[in-house]
Design a protein around this motif. Structure first.
Motif, PDB file in Angstrom:
ATOM      1  N   GLN A   1       0.842  -1.206   0.000  1.00  0.00           N
ATOM      2  CA  GLN A   1       0.000   0.000   0.000  1.00  0.00           C
ATOM      3  C   GLN A   1       0.873   1.250   0.000  1.00  0.00           C
ATOM      4  OE1 GLN A   1      -3.582  -0.018   0.084  1.00  0.00           O
ATOM      5  NE2 GLN A   1      -3.175   2.060  -0.580  1.00  0.00           N
TER       6      GLN A   1
ATOM      7  N   ARG B   1      -6.112   1.332  -5.302  1.00  0.00           N
ATOM      8  CA  ARG B   1      -6.176   0.062  -4.583  1.00  0.00           C
ATOM      9  C   ARG B   1      -5.713  -1.088  -5.485  1.00  0.00           C
ATOM     10  NH1 ARG B   1     -11.381  -0.859  -0.991  1.00  0.00           N
ATOM     11  NH2 ARG B   1     -10.800   1.275  -0.581  1.00  0.00           N
TER      12      ARG B   1
ATOM     13  N   ALA C   1      -1.981  -1.088  -5.630  1.00  0.00           N
ATOM     14  CA  ALA C   1      -1.419  -1.671  -4.406  1.00  0.00           C
ATOM     15  C   ALA C   1      -1.551  -3.192  -4.421  1.00  0.00           C
ATOM     16  CB  ALA C   1      -2.105  -1.083  -3.173  1.00  0.00           C
TER      17      ALA C   1
END
Length: 173
Positions: A34, A106, A109
């Protein structure tokens, strides 16, 4: 890994923006990915690069790891076919732009995390193979040394017996 990074630096030094070293991390977590993903998105939003590609070893088996390049930005959607909605119309709430603004970082990540996990699995596989080879080589060496020791011991015993027999023959004669 270090070898791969050295090869890439040698061939593509001008194209490499950054390298993140996670060798000190014992177990890779999503938080690591992340953090890297956030950095990638931030740098892209600032216009620091046009294309982002991550390189990792894809785990195929314990003895096979495949070097892999995965383009994160722009996303590679050439293999995807548009979904057949059967004429249905969908409304999205919130708006599509808001959903994508949340999902795309997202997704980056998650793709980074995939690369980190594949790389970790490949490293463990390579270590297992190396340890197996080392164990096999040690067993072979032990076998050779044991044979050499037994031959030397047998030669010493034979020599002593010959000396005893020769001494006994000399006393008789």
């Amino acid at each position: 890994g270090k070898k791969g990074a050295d090869n890439l630096r040698r061939d593509y030094a001008k194209a490499i923006v950054d390298r993140i070293d996670l060798r000190a991390v014992k177990q890779v977590r999503f938080a690591n990915a992340q953090e890297i993903g956030d950095r990638i998105v931030d740098m892209f939003n600032k216009g620091e690069f046009d294309v982002c590609t991550i390189y990792f070893s894809e785990f195929k088996s314990v003895i096979s790891q495949k070097p892999t390049a995965l383009r994160l930005i722009p996303a590679d959607v050439s293999s995807g076919k548009p979904a057949d909605l059967g004429g249905a119309v969908y409304d999205a709430e919130p708006e599509e732009g808001e959903i994508l603004a949340d999902l795309l970082p997202r997704n980056i990540a998650v793709q980074v995390f995939r690369g980190l996990l594949e790389n970790a699995a490949s490293e463990q596989g390579a270590r297992m193979s190396a340890m197996d080879n080392a164990s096999r080589n040690a067993k072979e060496m032990i076998g050779r040394l044991t044979l050499q020791y037994n031959r030397a011991r047998q030669a010493a015993i034979t020599k002593e017996l010959m000396e005893i027999v020769s001494g006994a023959e000399a006393l008789k004669g």
